[in-house]
Design an enzyme around this catalytic site. Structure first.
Site, short mmCIF file in Angstrom:
data_model
loop_
_atom_site.label_atom_id
_atom_site.label_comp_id
_atom_site.label_asym_id
_atom_site.label_seq_id
_atom_site.Cartn_x
_atom_site.Cartn_y
_atom_site.Cartn_z
N THR A 1 0.83 -1.20 0.00
CA THR A 1 0.00 0.00 0.00
C THR A 1 0.86 1.26 0.00
O THR A 1 2.05 1.22 0.30
CB THR A 1 -0.91 0.07 1.24
OG1 THR A 1 -0.09 0.26 2.40
CG2 THR A 1 -1.74 -1.18 1.38
N CYS A 2 0.22 2.38 -0.32
CA CYS A 2 0.89 3.68 -0.32
C CYS A 2 0.95 4.27 1.08
O CYS A 2 0.93 5.48 1.24
CB CYS A 2 0.14 4.64 -1.24
SG CYS A 2 0.41 4.29 -2.97
N ASP A 3 0.97 3.44 2.09
CA ASP A 3 1.03 3.94 3.47
C ASP A 3 2.43 3.69 4.01
O ASP A 3 2.92 2.56 4.02
CB ASP A 3 -0.02 3.23 4.33
CG ASP A 3 -0.23 3.97 5.64
OD1 ASP A 3 0.76 4.23 6.34
OD2 ASP A 3 -1.39 4.30 5.94
N ASN B 1 -6.56 1.19 0.06
CA ASN B 1 -5.81 1.36 -1.19
C ASN B 1 -6.46 0.59 -2.34
O ASN B 1 -5.82 0.36 -3.36
CB ASN B 1 -4.36 0.90 -1.05
CG ASN B 1 -3.42 2.00 -0.58
OD1 ASN B 1 -2.37 2.22 -1.12
ND2 ASN B 1 -3.82 2.74 0.44
#
Lengths: 378, 378
Positions: free
Chosen positions: A325-327, A368
């Site tokens: 994910t973009c986390d 996401n």
């Protein structure tokens, strides 16, 4: 690895990430726990994995069930259990949920405060109640906070008061902490419980049941006690503290029932470095903290990772392992000194072993855009 | 509070927990960001909240979209956006997903490593690519790790190499960290980006675009810069570092677009103490870390809590706030010194303000049997 799961992965080639559970191992775990504690009722902690296939198997095997919510109670009933095999073990219940459980026939409830006891007394009159006491959780791998349970002195007062509220003060529960490898912790808790039993008997209240909670470990990286060792330690402590006035006992295994029965198959999405002279590679998998591996929080649970390049003597290197994910918080292992084979490539499979507990329902609801974990029960 | 949300809660009395979002606030946020940065394209970070109502509103308002996965791209397309308004901003993509995005018409891709660049070159030939560089994340409230981005020296090499791989090296991106209140951080990052632009221009490569990422804050407990202040700081820095050779710019607000537009209505399930002389009460809500408030991890995001007992001068007391699951890690605030009114009772409502970002999709897929967060968009 487990040949049944290996055969399934080889023949079915499911899209990754996915969890594959071998139900035979769940059955074996149930039998091992029953053999280790033959006089103890087993209440499976449904939250560990509420898959219908697991619940049906355990209903047939004779298990009872520790439920955290009305949806969990309904899943257990749908799997064929009668309500006398259900404990509503959450100490934090809406009164409307207590009433709904009572309506469904549930007659065993946990509490750890006066307000909760009053809710149960009002909404589930005549039921059996047990009070959870605080324990230190020392030695447990998953953090045990002071969230659940009360001090023993308060437990005594509440159990005495319960008599006059129209419910049956039935016993005491504790939890030594999830993934507890120190068997001594059961003895410490049982000493406190026995003191409560003794003290209250002197005040005319004979408690009947000790709920020993969970804590039964799954083997991740290091060795763990066997079911027989857990059982022996618990039986010895019960004898030591209760002698010939043995109470009814129940246990609530969750991780210990399903953890080692599941493998998550994942895929390497990217291997990269941050600069030409970076000393560790980043390995990004297609599953991370928000896709089912929430127990990697603070790197608490260290899953064994297996690849096709693990032959003895194969070269390996230190890595940081992260999710897709973009986390920026979606990192699985940084401080834990994981190593992976130098031969590992993008697109290779990575098996995450012992992933049967606390994965599917911990997965986020599409963070996401990634779908929840696909599950196979074989 | 927001009168529209208040009226909805009063008139509709939805079951708790639930998130109620005021779409007018989202529209206002979009306009404020556009006014603050009139020459900058806005790419909404879909992961913050991918609700169709929000996506449709932003499509109509003229926004573009930063997507993390194929499902997010499909949601944006379904909301009516054309593919030229989509950036595939995740630096960790399966090659099959790059191909799927290319097939859908997406022509703008992020990367931060050679392997990822090669995937894009193979699966999305001719596309524009931008390289993400590492920044410190100093001052951001949500932790920024080294998960994304590479060192500037590597970025330069990769962008130069991109020319010979059949993609267009289009620009550079960075992220100052989510909930970034220190405007100086944009200036520091832009200085590094300008250095890359200058250096590569000397090598014959004229980059065209700077992706300023997100970081735009939502007001939780403390004051934050206004959109105009963010805009002013960024415009000043761009002028300082690029002068009259101003690049195209894009921003990727997520939290700053939707955070303040949502309120989670929750209910007090239990208030209790652990012993008679416990100095803090535990307040258990019907939503916790696994029900949507994942950003309370390490007490990072501190949501304002509002009750009906908050009249000025009302007595309050220190509390520990926890969620309803049987997980001992499901504690929202312990160290953060929260206080709640002494008059608060079981069954009372607690509003969790500024909860529009990173809540619905962070919610678990039924952990402990609790359903994902119900959502209303008004």
């Amino acid at each position: 690895m487990n040949t049944k799961i290996a055969a399934f992965l080889r023949d079915s080639r499911p899209a990754t990430p996915c969890l594959v559970m071998d139900l035979d191992i769940v059955a074996d775990n149930f039998c091992a726990l029953r053999a280790a504690l033959p006089d103890t009722r087993i209440f499976y902690a449904v939250k560990a994995n509420p898959a219908p296939a697991i619940l049906k198997l355990l209903v047939a095997a004779g298990s009872s069930f520790d439920c955290a919510s009305i949806p969990e109670i309904d899943m257990v009933l749908a799997a064929g259990a009668t309500p006398d095999r259900i404990s509503f073990g959450n100490t934090i219940k809406k009164e409307s949920d207590v009433a709904a459980a009572f309506e469904r026939g549930v007659r065993l409830y946990a509490f750890d405060s006066e307000a909760e006891l009053d809710k149960v007394a009002r909404a589930a009159p005549g039921s059996r109640v047990f009070c959870r006491i605080l324990t230190s959780g020392e030695g447990a791998e998953w953090p045990l906070s002071r969230k659940f349970g009360c001090e023993p002195e308060m437990a005594k007062e509440l159990l005495l008061a319960a008599r006059f509220k129209g419910v049956e003060p039935y016993g005491v529960s504790f939890h030594v902490g999830s993934q507890q490898r120190d068997l001594e912790q059961y003895d410490r808790a049982l000493a406190e419980v026995a003191d409560i039993f003794h003290d209250l008997a002197g005040k005319g209240l004979e408690l009947k049941m000790v709920n020993l909670g969970g804590g039964f470990a799954t083997k991740y990286m290091v060795d763990i006690p066997t079911a027989e060792q857990y059982g022996q330690a618990i039986r010895d402590s019960l004898l030591k503290h209760f002698g010939n006035r043995m109470p009814e006992t129940i246990i609530e295994p969750g991780r210990g029932m399903v953890g080692n029965a599941g493998v998550i198959q994942s895929e390497v999405v990217l291997i990269s470095k941050k600069s030409a002279n970076d000393n560790r590679s980043w390995v990004y998998l297609d599953i991370g903290k928000f896709g089912g591996l929430a127990e990697t929080m603070d790197e608490a649970i260290k899953y064994p990772l297996v690849t096709e390049h693990d032959a003895e003597g194969a070269e390996s290197e230190p890595v940081i392992i992260a999710g897709p994910t973009c986390d920026s918080a979606d990192i699985l292992y940084d401080k834990a000194d994981y190593r992976l084979p130098t031969a590992l490539r993008i697109g290779d499979k990575v098996e995450i072993r012992a992933a049967g507990a606390y994965t599917t329902t911990y997965a986020s609801n599409g963070f996401n855009g990634f779908a929840p974990l696909t599950e196979y029960y074989i």
